[in-house]
Motif scaffolding. Sequence first.
Motif, PDB file in Angstrom:
ATOM      1  N   VAL A 151      50.572   7.809  42.631  1.00 51.55           N
ATOM      2  CA  VAL A 151      50.857   8.453  43.914  1.00 51.55           C
ATOM      3  C   VAL A 151      49.948   7.831  44.967  1.00 51.55           C
ATOM      4  O   VAL A 151      48.724   7.892  44.858  1.00 51.55           O
ATOM      5  N   ILE A 152      50.569   7.211  45.975  1.00 49.28           N
ATOM      6  CA  ILE A 152      49.837   6.594  47.076  1.00 49.28           C
ATOM      7  C   ILE A 152      50.285   7.256  48.369  1.00 49.28           C
ATOM      8  O   ILE A 152      51.476   7.239  48.704  1.00 49.28           O
ATOM      9  N   ASP A 153      49.353   7.844  49.089  1.00 50.68           N
ATOM     10  CA  ASP A 153      49.667   8.550  50.330  1.00 50.68           C
ATOM     11  C   ASP A 153      50.780   9.574  50.128  1.00 50.68           C
ATOM     12  O   ASP A 153      51.673   9.743  50.973  1.00 50.68           O
ATOM     13  N   GLY A 154      50.748  10.253  48.988  1.00 53.06           N
ATOM     14  CA  GLY A 154      51.705  11.318  48.721  1.00 53.06           C
ATOM     15  C   GLY A 154      53.063  10.847  48.259  1.00 53.06           C
ATOM     16  O   GLY A 154      53.970  11.667  48.069  1.00 53.06           O
ATOM     17  N   GLU A 155      53.245   9.543  48.030  1.00 47.10           N
ATOM     18  CA  GLU A 155      54.535   9.007  47.604  1.00 47.10           C
ATOM     19  C   GLU A 155      54.393   8.266  46.281  1.00 47.10           C
ATOM     20  O   GLU A 155      53.339   7.690  45.992  1.00 47.10           O
ATOM     21  N   PRO A 156      55.480   8.252  45.453  1.00 47.43           N
ATOM     22  CA  PRO A 156      55.403   7.562  44.161  1.00 47.43           C
ATOM     23  C   PRO A 156      55.275   6.057  44.344  1.00 47.43           C
ATOM     24  O   PRO A 156      55.780   5.485  45.314  1.00 47.43           O
ATOM     25  N   ALA A 157      54.603   5.426  43.392  1.00 45.42           N
ATOM     26  CA  ALA A 157      54.384   3.984  43.487  1.00 45.42           C
ATOM     27  C   ALA A 157      54.081   3.422  42.103  1.00 45.42           C
ATOM     28  O   ALA A 157      53.760   4.156  41.162  1.00 45.42           O
ATOM     29  N   TYR A 158      54.216   2.113  41.993  1.00 43.60           N
ATOM     30  CA  TYR A 158      53.723   1.352  40.844  1.00 43.60           C
ATOM     31  C   TYR A 158      52.527   0.540  41.318  1.00 43.60           C
ATOM     32  O   TYR A 158      52.533  -0.008  42.429  1.00 43.60           O
ATOM     33  N   GLU A 159      51.494   0.444  40.471  1.00 46.45           N
ATOM     34  CA  GLU A 159      50.381  -0.452  40.752  1.00 46.45           C
ATOM     35  C   GLU A 159      50.513  -1.673  39.847  1.00 46.45           C
ATOM     36  O   GLU A 159      50.800  -1.543  38.638  1.00 46.45           O
ATOM     37  N   VAL A 160      50.314  -2.845  40.432  1.00 48.56           N
ATOM     38  CA  VAL A 160      50.562  -4.108  39.741  1.00 48.56           C
ATOM     39  C   VAL A 160      49.237  -4.658  39.221  1.00 48.56           C
ATOM     40  O   VAL A 160      48.310  -4.922  40.003  1.00 48.56           O
ATOM     41  N   LEU A 161      49.152  -4.840  37.914  1.00 54.03           N
ATOM     42  CA  LEU A 161      47.907  -5.238  37.249  1.00 54.03           C
ATOM     43  C   LEU A 161      48.086  -6.622  36.624  1.00 54.03           C
ATOM     44  O   LEU A 161      49.034  -6.853  35.862  1.00 54.03           O
ATOM     45  N   VAL A 162      47.144  -7.537  36.925  1.00 53.43           N
ATOM     46  CA  VAL A 162      47.212  -8.908  36.417  1.00 53.43           C
ATOM     47  C   VAL A 162      45.812  -9.337  35.983  1.00 53.43           C
ATOM     48  O   VAL A 162      44.847  -9.155  36.737  1.00 53.43           O
ATOM     49  N   PRO A 163      45.658  -9.930  34.781  1.00 52.93           N
ATOM     50  CA  PRO A 163      44.351 -10.489  34.409  1.00 52.93           C
ATOM     51  C   PRO A 163      43.971 -11.647  35.332  1.00 52.93           C
ATOM     52  O   PRO A 163      44.830 -12.380  35.842  1.00 52.93           O
ATOM     53  N   PHE A 164      42.674 -11.796  35.535  1.00 51.56           N
ATOM     54  CA  PHE A 164      42.140 -12.835  36.415  1.00 51.56           C
ATOM     55  C   PHE A 164      40.980 -13.504  35.685  1.00 51.56           C
ATOM     56  O   PHE A 164      39.969 -12.847  35.377  1.00 51.56           O
ATOM     57  N   ALA A 165      41.131 -14.812  35.397  1.00 53.42           N
ATOM     58  CA  ALA A 165      40.088 -15.554  34.686  1.00 53.42           C
ATOM     59  C   ALA A 165      39.051 -16.041  35.689  1.00 53.42           C
ATOM     60  O   ALA A 165      39.346 -16.915  36.529  1.00 53.42           O
ATOM     61  N   VAL A 166      37.849 -15.508  35.623  1.00 49.24           N
ATOM     62  CA  VAL A 166      36.782 -15.848  36.567  1.00 49.24           C
ATOM     63  C   VAL A 166      36.103 -17.134  36.120  1.00 49.24           C
ATOM     64  O   VAL A 166      35.740 -17.291  34.937  1.00 49.24           O
ATOM     65  N   ASP A 167      35.915 -18.054  37.041  1.00 50.60           N
ATOM     66  CA  ASP A 167      35.216 -19.299  36.713  1.00 50.60           C
ATOM     67  C   ASP A 167      33.786 -18.985  36.271  1.00 50.60           C
ATOM     68  O   ASP A 167      33.030 -18.338  37.011  1.00 50.60           O
ATOM     69  N   GLY A 168      33.443 -19.421  35.081  1.00 52.02           N
ATOM     70  CA  GLY A 168      32.095 -19.201  34.572  1.00 52.02           C
ATOM     71  C   GLY A 168      31.797 -17.757  34.244  1.00 52.02           C
ATOM     72  O   GLY A 168      30.630 -17.378  34.131  1.00 52.02           O
ATOM     73  N   GLY A 169      32.815 -16.933  34.100  1.00 50.48           N
ATOM     74  CA  GLY A 169      32.598 -15.518  33.812  1.00 50.48           C
ATOM     75  C   GLY A 169      33.707 -14.959  32.944  1.00 50.48           C
ATOM     76  O   GLY A 169      34.500 -15.700  32.354  1.00 50.48           O
ATOM     77  N   PRO A 170      33.812 -13.658  32.882  1.00 50.57           N
ATOM     78  CA  PRO A 170      34.808 -13.030  32.014  1.00 50.57           C
ATOM     79  C   PRO A 170      36.195 -13.037  32.657  1.00 50.57           C
ATOM     80  O   PRO A 170      36.360 -13.371  33.839  1.00 50.57           O
ATOM     81  N   THR A 171      37.172 -12.647  31.904  1.00 51.65           N
ATOM     82  CA  THR A 171      38.500 -12.361  32.432  1.00 51.65           C
ATOM     83  C   THR A 171      38.546 -10.875  32.762  1.00 51.65           C
ATOM     84  O   THR A 171      38.232 -10.035  31.911  1.00 51.65           O
ATOM     85  N   VAL A 172      38.909 -10.560  33.996  1.00 52.44           N
ATOM     86  CA  VAL A 172      38.916  -9.174  34.443  1.00 52.44           C
ATOM     87  C   VAL A 172      40.338  -8.784  34.838  1.00 52.44           C
ATOM     88  O   VAL A 172      41.140  -9.628  35.230  1.00 52.44           O
ATOM     89  N   LEU A 173      40.621  -7.510  34.729  1.00 50.05           N
ATOM     90  CA  LEU A 173      41.911  -7.001  35.171  1.00 50.05           C
ATOM     91  C   LEU A 173      41.837  -6.737  36.666  1.00 50.05           C
ATOM     92  O   LEU A 173      40.900  -6.107  37.150  1.00 50.05           O
ATOM     93  N   VAL A 174      42.829  -7.232  37.407  1.00 39.95           N
ATOM     94  CA  VAL A 174      42.871  -7.055  38.856  1.00 39.95           C
ATOM     95  C   VAL A 174      44.062  -6.170  39.216  1.00 39.95           C
ATOM     96  O   VAL A 174      45.194  -6.440  38.801  1.00 39.95           O
ATOM     97  N   ASP A 175      43.776  -5.122  39.969  1.00 38.38           N
ATOM     98  CA  ASP A 175      44.825  -4.280  40.545  1.00 38.38           C
ATOM     99  C   ASP A 175      45.206  -4.909  41.879  1.00 38.38           C
ATOM    100  O   ASP A 175      44.469  -4.817  42.861  1.00 38.38           O
ATOM    101  N   ARG A 176      46.377  -5.562  41.930  1.00 44.20           N
ATOM    102  CA  ARG A 176      46.804  -6.267  43.137  1.00 44.20           C
ATOM    103  C   ARG A 176      47.188  -5.306  44.259  1.00 44.20           C
ATOM    104  O   ARG A 176      47.278  -5.711  45.420  1.00 44.20           O
ATOM    105  N   GLY A 177      47.429  -4.056  43.939  1.00 38.02           N
ATOM    106  CA  GLY A 177      47.897  -3.098  44.932  1.00 38.02           C
ATOM    107  C   GLY A 177      49.153  -2.415  44.430  1.00 38.02           C
ATOM    108  O   GLY A 177      49.454  -2.434  43.233  1.00 38.02           O
ATOM    109  N   TYR A 178      49.918  -1.850  45.338  1.00 35.14           N
ATOM    110  CA  TYR A 178      51.063  -1.049  44.911  1.00 35.14           C
ATOM    111  C   TYR A 178      52.371  -1.546  45.521  1.00 35.14           C
ATOM    112  O   TYR A 178      52.387  -2.232  46.560  1.00 35.14           O
TER     113      TYR A 178
END
Length: 270
Positions: free
Chosen positions: A96-123
């Motif tokens: 729920v974003i601003d009172g309305e239904p939504a999907y949030e888009v999640l994509v792994p992100f490989a960090v240079d010289g670091g871990p792979t983190v999950l990124v929430d791109r938004g809705y």
Amino acid sequence: MKRWKFLLRPAWLALFVVVLAFAYLCFTVLAPWQLGKNATTSRENDQIARSVTAEPVPVTSLLPRQDSAAPDEQWQRVTATGRYLPDAQVLARLRVIDGEPAYEVLVPFAVDGGPTVLVDRGYVKPERGTDVPPIEPAPTGSVTITARLRDAEPVPPGKEPLRENGTVQVYAINPGQITTLTGVPLAGSYLQLVEDQPGGLGVIGLPHLDAGPFLSYGIQWIAFGIIAPIGLGYFIYAEIRQRRRDRVTAESTAPATPEDKLADRYGRRR
């Protein structure tokens, strides 16, 4: 002790059990539950307020390893350079974003010289009820992003991931669960993009700073736990007092016995 025997009757024993159980729950379950929520909310509010003015830091300073998490740094802005792994994209449903239904888009992100983190791109907002709309793909190649560090959400019991319309969908943003689904090892915390970022979609704003009613609710449950035994004591006192009154009334209205009559007659003749 005879006047206390009524307390051994089943109705009074049941009342004792109910009052003591209620007081126990107030002090050990209900009050700690609300006070714990107040502590969590206060902690999150402090983190949000601090993050507004804090400068972004490299994500590797807070998540140096693949198994890292940073619960004490939630909402802190971080920067990361690396690349998206769009083949492992997952959607978080029933948001729920601003009172309305939504999907949030999640994509792994490989960090240079670091871990792979999950990124929430938004809705993105669903179409025709619950249909997933077309989603702009994440950019290819190396990019630098700025995001807010977020704690993993607990996986709700009984809510299993599903595949619908060709997309894997989950009910919570939990890197551990998404690691199992995608086979991509992820750090324990995830990143939520701020505005104007490569790969960003609808921006998820900061929550409002509101302490909520949890502290007052916790205090109320403590008060209820104290009042319940006091109320029980008052009922016992009132019952004893009423029984004493009934006994005095019965004695004053009882018919005279032969001994009383003789005593009265003897007294009058004298």
